[in-house]
Scaffold this motif. Structure first.
Motif, mmCIF file in Angstrom:
data_model
loop_
_atom_site.group_PDB
_atom_site.id
_atom_site.type_symbol
_atom_site.label_atom_id
_atom_site.label_comp_id
_atom_site.label_asym_id
_atom_site.label_seq_id
_atom_site.Cartn_x
_atom_site.Cartn_y
_atom_site.Cartn_z
ATOM 1 N N ALA A 47 4.125 -0.453 -9.723
ATOM 2 C CA ALA A 47 3.000 0.289 -9.162
ATOM 3 C C ALA A 47 3.460 1.604 -8.544
ATOM 4 N N ALA B 1 0.272 -3.519 -12.138
ATOM 5 C CA ALA B 1 0.521 -2.281 -11.386
ATOM 6 C C ALA B 1 -0.713 -1.399 -11.224
ATOM 7 N N PRO B 2 -1.463 -1.085 -12.281
ATOM 8 C CA PRO B 2 -2.649 -0.241 -12.074
ATOM 9 C C PRO B 2 -3.695 -0.904 -11.197
ATOM 10 N N LEU C 48 -3.011 -2.879 -8.633
ATOM 11 C CA LEU C 48 -2.550 -2.732 -7.256
ATOM 12 C C LEU C 48 -2.769 -1.302 -6.768
ATOM 13 N N ARG C 49 -2.470 -0.317 -7.620
ATOM 14 C CA ARG C 49 -2.709 1.071 -7.219
ATOM 15 C C ARG C 49 -4.193 1.302 -6.912
ATOM 16 N N CYS D 166 5.238 -4.340 -7.312
ATOM 17 C CA CYS D 166 5.225 -3.185 -6.417
ATOM 18 C C CYS D 166 6.089 -2.053 -6.971
ATOM 19 N N LEU E 246 0.054 5.409 -5.944
ATOM 20 C CA LEU E 246 0.181 4.311 -4.991
ATOM 21 C C LEU E 246 0.272 4.890 -3.582
#
Length: 329
Positions: free
Chosen positions: A220, A185-186, A188-189, A217, A226
Motif C-alpha cells: 500500500a 493495497a488499493p 487499504l489506501r 502495508c 497512502l
C-alpha cells in the motif's frame, strides 16, 4: 511486485531451496479453505462515503447486516459463524463495513472516530476471518485500553480493526507471495483516504501491521496515496521492498520482532520460482532495511498486542506520537 533484482541475487542456493520447500509443502498441504461450503450472507449494504456525519448510519446498517448474516449462517448449519456474526451485531459494536460472505470481512471502530486526535488502524495477517475475528478484536481492544490509560489529558483516541481483505491461510501458496497484498493495497489506501474524511483535520493516523499484514502495508505504501503518519511492522516476513526508501512513503517506518517469534526463522529473501516471486525480501528489523527498530521483548508471533507487554506499550506510544518514549531494541 516482489523485491528488487538485487534482493533476488542475494538469495543464495540454500535460501532458494528452502523457499522451494516452503512452496512445495504449501501445495501438498491437506488443509484447504476451498473444501468448506460457502457460507450464505447478504450482500454488503450500499452506503454513502464515510464522513463524521455518516458514521452512525454505517454502524447501524452494518450491524443489521451482521444480524441477518447470523440468521443465514444458523440456517445453513454453521453455529460457529452464526455466533461470530451475532457478536458483531450487538448494539455496542461500531462496524464501518461488514461482509459475511465466504471467509468474511469486517471493519470495526473502537472509540469516537469523529473526534479522535490519534487513530490506529490494525492490519491483520494470515488466517484472520470472521471465524477467527474474536482474537483480532481482542488485540484491538487491548490497544484501545492501553491508549485510554496512556493518552495525555484532552487527547482522544480510536482504534480501527481493518479486516478489509481476504487473508491467506498460514499453510498455503498465497502466504508466500505478494499477490493477496497487491489485491489488498488499493483497498487499504482508499480506506485511509476515507478515514481522513471521518476524523478531525489534523488527526494522526498510524498503521499497525502484523505478519502478512506488513506485506499489505508495504504494498500500500509503495504506490502513491497512502496518507498515514506512522507505519509499524511487527512479526514481519518482509514487505516486498529492499529498504525503507523503497516504500516511497512520507510515513515514519517502525519495525519490531519479539525474541520468541518464529518468523525470525523464515528466509528474508525473494526468489523467482515457477514463474512467481516467492518471499518478501529484506528483514524489516535489519540495519539494511533502515526502519526505526523498537523493543518487543520476548513477544511470540501472536503476542505483540498482549496487555501489559513491552510491544503493546511501544505500539501505543507510536500511535500517540510519543516518539522519544518508544524503547529501542
Amino acid at each position: 511486485m516482489g523485491a528488487g533484482d538485487g534482493s533476488r541475487r542475494r538469495a543464495g542456493p540454500w535460501r532458494r531451496a528452502l523457499l522451494a520447500g516452503l512452496l512445495t509443502a504449501a501445495v501438498a498441504a491437506p488443509l484447504s479453505g476451498a473444501a468448506r461450503p460457502r457460507i450464505p450472507a447478504p450482500a454488503p449494504a450500499a452506503l454513502p462515503p464515510i464522513t463524521a456525519t455518516t458514521l452512525r448510519t454505517a454502524y447501524a446498517a452494518n450491524r443489521a447486516d451482521a444480524a441477518r448474516a447470523a440468521d443465514m449462517a444458523a440456517a445453513h448449519g454453521d453455529p460457529h459463524r452464526a455466533a461470530a456474526d451475532r457478536a458483531l451485531a450487538a448494539p455496542s459494536r461500531r462496524l464501518l463495513a461488514f461482509d459475511g460472505r465466504g471467509a468474511g470481512q469486517a471493519t470495526e471502530v473502537l472509540g469516537d472516530l469523529a473526534r479522535a486526535d490519534r487513530t490506529a488502524v490494525l492490519v491483520p495477517g494470515s488466517d484472520t476471518s470472521l471465524d477467527t475475528y474474536a482474537r483480532f478484536h481482542e488485540a484491538a481492544a487491548a490497544l484501545y485500553t492501553d491508549l485510554a490509560h496512556r493518552a495525555p489529558r484532552g487527547t482522544r483516541t480510536a482504534v480501527v480493526a481493518w479486516l478489509g481483505y481476504r487473508t491467506p491461510a498460514t499453510v498455503s501458496t498465497a502466504v508466500t507471495t505478494t499477490t493477496r497484498a497487491e489485491q489488498a493495497a488499493p483497498r487499504l489506501r482508499a480506506f485511509v483516504r476515507h478515514l481522513r474524511a471521518a476524523t478531525p483535520p489534523q488527526a494522526h493516523i498510524s498503521l499497525l501491521c502484523h505478519s502478512y499484514g506488513t506485506v499489505v502495508c508495504g504494498r500500500a505504501a509503495a504506490a502513491p496515496g497512502l496518507d498515514a503518519d506512522d507505519i509499524a511492522l511487527v512479526g514481519s516476513p518482509g514487505t516486498g521492498a529492499d529498504c525503507v526508501a523503497g516504500l516511497h512513503t512520507r510515513a515514519r517506518i517502525w519495525a519490531a520482532r519479539g525474541s520468541d517469534d518464529w518468523i525470525a526463522h523464515v528466509p528474508h529473501a525473494a526468489a523467482d520460482l515457477f514463474g512467481t516471486t516467492i518471499g518478501f525480501g529484506t528483514d524489516p528489523v535489519s540495519r539494511a532495511f533502515g526502519a526505526r527498530v523498537f523493543d518487543a521483548a520476548d513477544a511470540g508471533h501472536s503476542g505483540y498486542f498482549t496487555p501489559g507487554s513491552v510491544s503493546l506499550a511501544n505500539l501505543a506510544r507510536i500511535t500517540l506520537g510519543e516518539t522519544p518514549e518508544v524503547t529501542r531494541a
